[in-house]
Design a protein around this motif. Structure first.
Motif, PDB file in Angstrom:
ATOM      1  N   HIS A  38       0.843  -1.202   0.000  1.00  0.00           N
ATOM      2  CA  HIS A  38       0.000   0.000   0.000  1.00  0.00           C
ATOM      3  C   HIS A  38       0.882   1.259   0.000  1.00  0.00           C
ATOM      4  O   HIS A  38       0.564   2.256  -0.672  1.00  0.00           O
ATOM      5  N   HIS A 160      -1.691   5.101  10.467  1.00  0.00           N
ATOM      6  CA  HIS A 160      -1.851   4.822   9.034  1.00  0.00           C
ATOM      7  C   HIS A 160      -1.705   6.128   8.244  1.00  0.00           C
ATOM      8  O   HIS A 160      -1.017   6.181   7.221  1.00  0.00           O
ATOM      9  N   GLU A 164       1.212   7.084   5.568  1.00  0.00           N
ATOM     10  CA  GLU A 164       0.779   7.344   4.192  1.00  0.00           C
ATOM     11  C   GLU A 164       1.211   8.730   3.717  1.00  0.00           C
ATOM     12  O   GLU A 164       1.608   8.897   2.553  1.00  0.00           O
TER      13      GLU A 164
HETATM   14 MN   LIG Z   1      -4.299   4.192   3.228  1.00  0.00          MN
END
Ligand SMILES: [Mn+2]
Length: 197
Positions: A38, A160, A164
């Motif tokens: 991701h 998160h 990110e």
């Molecule tokens: Mn994400």
């Protein structure tokens, strides 16, 4: 097109990284570590860099070797694809927010390895992913790409989001640094005359 494919095999990981710095953000990953994928996807999408990364790692131990060694191999691929660096911008920077989180990444494709890493994660785990491994990833990357990299997560509550914003800002900053600058065409962006020695 500035491309490279690097294969790195050790007793802990077997990795192949293909990169195209003049890509469109196309990405394919098969690493066994979904949260890392991701994050790598953010580098590709926001860097407009094509990335194909396949890794068979010793995940029965933990994610450590896989994450660190992907950083190393990606760094080697980046260095190879950059070549002599004639005509590029060399420096890149970006601020990226995501809701409450904000990160700044500043980099120099200097030919010297250096990492300033400032992320105070609010949690130790994002899902099953150990946030300590991001430091291993970026150390591996700068040591082999030979770049100077300053990473600052300026604020954030959600881990998160913290991660990110760092990866999106890294993608944006890398895009700026590897871009050709028309006014720099044919010139080395260094008074030293080289960025590879
Ligand atoms: Mn994400």
């Amino acid at each position: 097109m500035r491309t490279a494919t690097i294969t790195r095999n050790t007793s802990e990981t077997q990795i192949t990284v293909s990169i195209n710095l003049d890509g469109t953000g196309k990405a394919h990953f098969d690493t066994g570590v979904p949260f890392l994928e991701h994050m790598l996807d953010q580098i590709a999408r926001h860097g407009l860099i094509d990335l194909d990364i396949v890794c068979k790692g010793d995940l029965h131990i933990d994610d450590h070797h896989t994450v660190e060694d992907i950083g190393i191999t990606l760094g080697q691929a980046l260095k190879a694809a950059l070549g002599d660096k004639v005509g590029i911008r060399r420096y890149g920077h970006a601020y990226v927010p995501l809701d409450e989180a904000l990160s700044r990444v500043v980099l120099d494709l200097s030919g010297r390895a250096g990492l300033e890493y400032n992320i105070d994660f609010t949690r130790a785990l994002i899902g099953r992913f150990d946030v300590d491994l991001f430091s291993e990833f970026f150390h591996g990357l700068v040591n082999h790409a030979m770049m100077t990299l300053h990473i600052d997560n300026l604020r954030g509550k959600n881990a998160h989001h913290q991660a990110e914003t760092v990866f999106k800002a890294f993608g944006r900053a890398l895009r700026m640094a590897v871009e050709y600058d028309e006014r720099m065409a044919g010139k080395m962006p260094s008074t030293k005359g080289t960025l590879t020695a």
